[in-house]
Design an enzyme around this catalytic site. Structure first.
Site, short mmCIF file in Angstrom:
data_model
loop_
_atom_site.label_atom_id
_atom_site.label_comp_id
_atom_site.label_asym_id
_atom_site.label_seq_id
_atom_site.Cartn_x
_atom_site.Cartn_y
_atom_site.Cartn_z
N HIS A 26 32.29 69.10 -17.93
CA HIS A 26 32.53 70.54 -18.04
C HIS A 26 32.88 70.78 -19.51
O HIS A 26 33.49 69.91 -20.15
CB HIS A 26 33.75 70.99 -17.24
N ASP A 40 36.35 69.77 -20.43
CA ASP A 40 36.72 68.34 -20.41
C ASP A 40 36.65 67.74 -21.80
O ASP A 40 37.36 66.79 -22.11
CB ASP A 40 35.75 67.51 -19.54
N GLU A 100 27.09 66.82 -2.87
CA GLU A 100 28.26 65.94 -2.97
C GLU A 100 28.67 65.48 -1.57
O GLU A 100 28.82 66.28 -0.65
CB GLU A 100 29.41 66.68 -3.65
N HIS A 115 31.77 67.10 -0.05
CA HIS A 115 31.56 68.51 0.30
C HIS A 115 30.79 68.61 1.61
O HIS A 115 31.02 69.52 2.40
CB HIS A 115 30.80 69.24 -0.80
N ASP A 149 39.04 67.74 -0.46
CA ASP A 149 38.10 67.02 -1.31
C ASP A 149 38.86 65.90 -2.02
O ASP A 149 39.35 66.08 -3.13
CB ASP A 149 37.57 68.05 -2.32
N ASP A 160 37.74 63.13 -3.17
CA ASP A 160 36.97 62.56 -4.28
C ASP A 160 37.23 61.07 -4.47
O ASP A 160 37.49 60.61 -5.59
CB ASP A 160 37.28 63.29 -5.60
N ASP A 193 31.47 61.64 -8.97
CA ASP A 193 32.48 62.70 -9.01
C ASP A 193 33.65 62.16 -8.18
O ASP A 193 33.91 62.60 -7.06
CB ASP A 193 31.91 64.00 -8.43
C1 XLS Z 1 34.59 70.17 -7.12
C2 XLS Z 1 33.29 69.84 -7.65
C3 XLS Z 1 33.22 69.76 -9.16
C4 XLS Z 1 31.80 69.84 -9.63
C5 XLS Z 1 31.63 70.18 -11.07
O1 XLS Z 1 34.87 70.02 -5.94
O2 XLS Z 1 32.85 68.66 -7.05
O3 XLS Z 1 33.86 68.62 -9.63
O4 XLS Z 1 31.10 68.67 -9.35
O5 XLS Z 1 32.18 71.39 -11.39
NI NI Z 2 31.14 67.60 -7.60
NI NI Z 3 34.02 68.05 -5.20
#
Ligand code: XLS
Ligand code: NI
Ligand code: NI
Length: 439
Positions: free
Chosen positions: A100, A103, A267, A270, A306, A308, A338
């Site tokens: 981003h 970042d 993702e 998600h 999420d 991750d 991610d």
């Molecule tokens: C958030 C998203 C984010 C995107 C990029 O849940 O996964 O990290 O991948 O903005």
């Molecule tokens: Ni993402």
């Molecule tokens: Ni995410």
């Protein structure tokens, strides 16, 4: 160049029998599978935000990891993050990264100041890219962290915020083009709502489409040739994110005539938040010619957010890579981790253990998916299951020749059809999966 992770060696492939934790057991970048090297097929990418920025803070406490990498003042810290990023990419044989705008450089007091900071760091990153041959898989704009985006960005209730988001995305697109990015992502951020009592959903969705159209047209006008992606997510941070899942996003894109301009960045975490499997979301994208890129991670089905996590569930990575193979592999997209190490895994070494675990889980998944395709039993089962559409009345249905009257005549002649059905054999197929995966 000073080494930041001096204790970490170059991570090499040592094969499945290796007990060395700082080695790959399944990811062998130069090994050829299905006619291409694993490096070309997997297209791994590191996420800048989790790896170089995320310090492990959560709603119960601050960060546990230090991501200043020895830097003291603001821009020095961000230069060190870039140096750390390229050392990580190099040591792990990862070819790509994703970021981003926020970042890579911290926000200043004004937009002009923030942009000036970006202009300072981008040539620094560009130089590191040239020296290492590493590439940008995709760029994006963080239009969700700053408090100005409390009500959304493109879907904000205030036009000034919309304008600010557009300005930010314009700059992020310019940076992505400057760094030769293969993609540009729209993840919804705070594009959604918490209550319809204060929300004009119609206007918000129209505005979101307006912002995406403006971004696509501007991106193409400055020479962006890669893919634009939408990354669906059903909830978090808002209760109802507009980009709920792949199907919802497809309907949105079609309504606003944006479907030719976007692919999906799917993702894993998600998908499961939307009550789908990862495989389901990838399959829907593929069938609609919208398979683009992957945010590789995994959630925890006992936790409704999420998380991750780095992906380590080989069953899931296998089913994912099976979809990637069916989609014909990656073109502009790739496998972006991610994902973040757990809050308790706070050391620099954990960054490497996390990536090794994720890369090996996907490499093993890819090897197993290739075996499943080669074995052919699953594909031929599915093929046979639908065989009745290849001849006779089935072929007439598929070709469009059969009318309702023809179908009625056919059914009346048959009297009943229950006797022609065969078992779906789910358990038999699951056992074949286990036999192929575990030998
Ligand atoms: C958030 C998203 C984010 C995107 C990029 O849940 O996964 O990290 O991948 O903005
Ligand atoms: Ni993402
Ligand atoms: Ni995410």
């Amino acid at each position: 160049m000073k080494e930041i992770f001096a204790a970490i060696p170059q991570i090499k492939y040592e094969g499945a029998q290796s007990k060395n934790p700082l080695a790959f057991r399944y990811y062998n970048p130069e090994e050829v599978i299905n006619g291409k090297t694993m490096r070309e097929q997997m297209k791994f990418a590191a996420s800048y935000w989790h790896t170089l920025c995320g310090e492990g803070s959560d709603m119960f406490g601050p960060g546990t990891a230090d991501k200043t990498f020895g830097g003291k003042e603001d821009m020095e810290i961000y230069r060190n993050k870039a140096l750390a990023c390229f050392e990580i990419l190099d040591k792990l044989s990862i070819n790509y990264f994703c970021f981003h705008d926020r970042d890579i450089a911290p926000e200043g007091e004004t937009l002009a100041e923030t942009n000036a900071r970006l202009d300072e760091i981008v040539p620094f990153i560009e130089d590191l890219m040239k020296k290492s041959g590493k590439k940008l898989l995709w760029g994006t704009a963080n239009c969700f962290s700053n408090p100005r985006y409390m009500h959304g960005a493109g879907t904000a209730c205030n036009a000034d915020v919309f304008a600010f988001a557009a300005a930010q995305i314009k700059k992020a697109l310019e940076i992505t083009v400057k760094l030769g990015g293969d993609g540009y992502v729209f993840w919804g951020g705070r594009e959604g709502y918490d209550t319809l009592l204060n929300t004009d959903m119609g206007l918000e969705l129209d505005n979101l489409a307006r912002l995406m159209r403006l971004a696509v047209d501007y991106g193409r006008s400055i020479g962006f040739k890669g893919y634009f992606y939408v990354e669906p997510k059903p909830k978090e941070p808002t209760k109802h994110q507009y980009d709920f899942d792949v199907s919802t996003v497809l309907a949105f894109l079609r309504k606003y005539g944006l479907d030719k301009d976007f692919k999906m960045n799917v993702e894993a975490n998600h998908a499961t938040l939307a009550q789908h499997t990862f495989q389901h979301e990838l399959c829907v994208a593929r069938l609609n010619d919208a398979f683009g890129s992957i945010d590789a991670n995994q959630g925890d089905l006992l936790l409704g957010w999420d998380t991750d996590q780095f992906p380590t569930n080989v069953y899931e990575t296998t089913l994912c890579m099976l979809e990637v193979i069916k989609a014909g592999g990656f073109t502009n997209g790739g496998l972006n981790f991610d994902a973040k190490a757990r809050r308790g895994s706070f050391t620099n070494e954990d960054i490497f253990h996390s990536y090794i675990a994720g890369m090996d889980a996907f490499a093993l998944g890819f090897r197993l998916a290739a075996k499943i395709v080669e074995d052919g039993r699953l594909d031929s089962f599915v093929d046979n299951r639908y065989a009745s559409y290849k001849t006779g009345i089935g072929a007439d249905i598929v070709s469009g020749k059969a009318t309702m009257a023809d179908l009625e005549k056919y059914a009346l002649e048959k009297g009943d059809v229950i006797g022609v059905l065969e078992s779906g054999r789910q358990e038999y197929l699951e056992n074949i999966m286990n036999a192929i995966m575990f030998g």
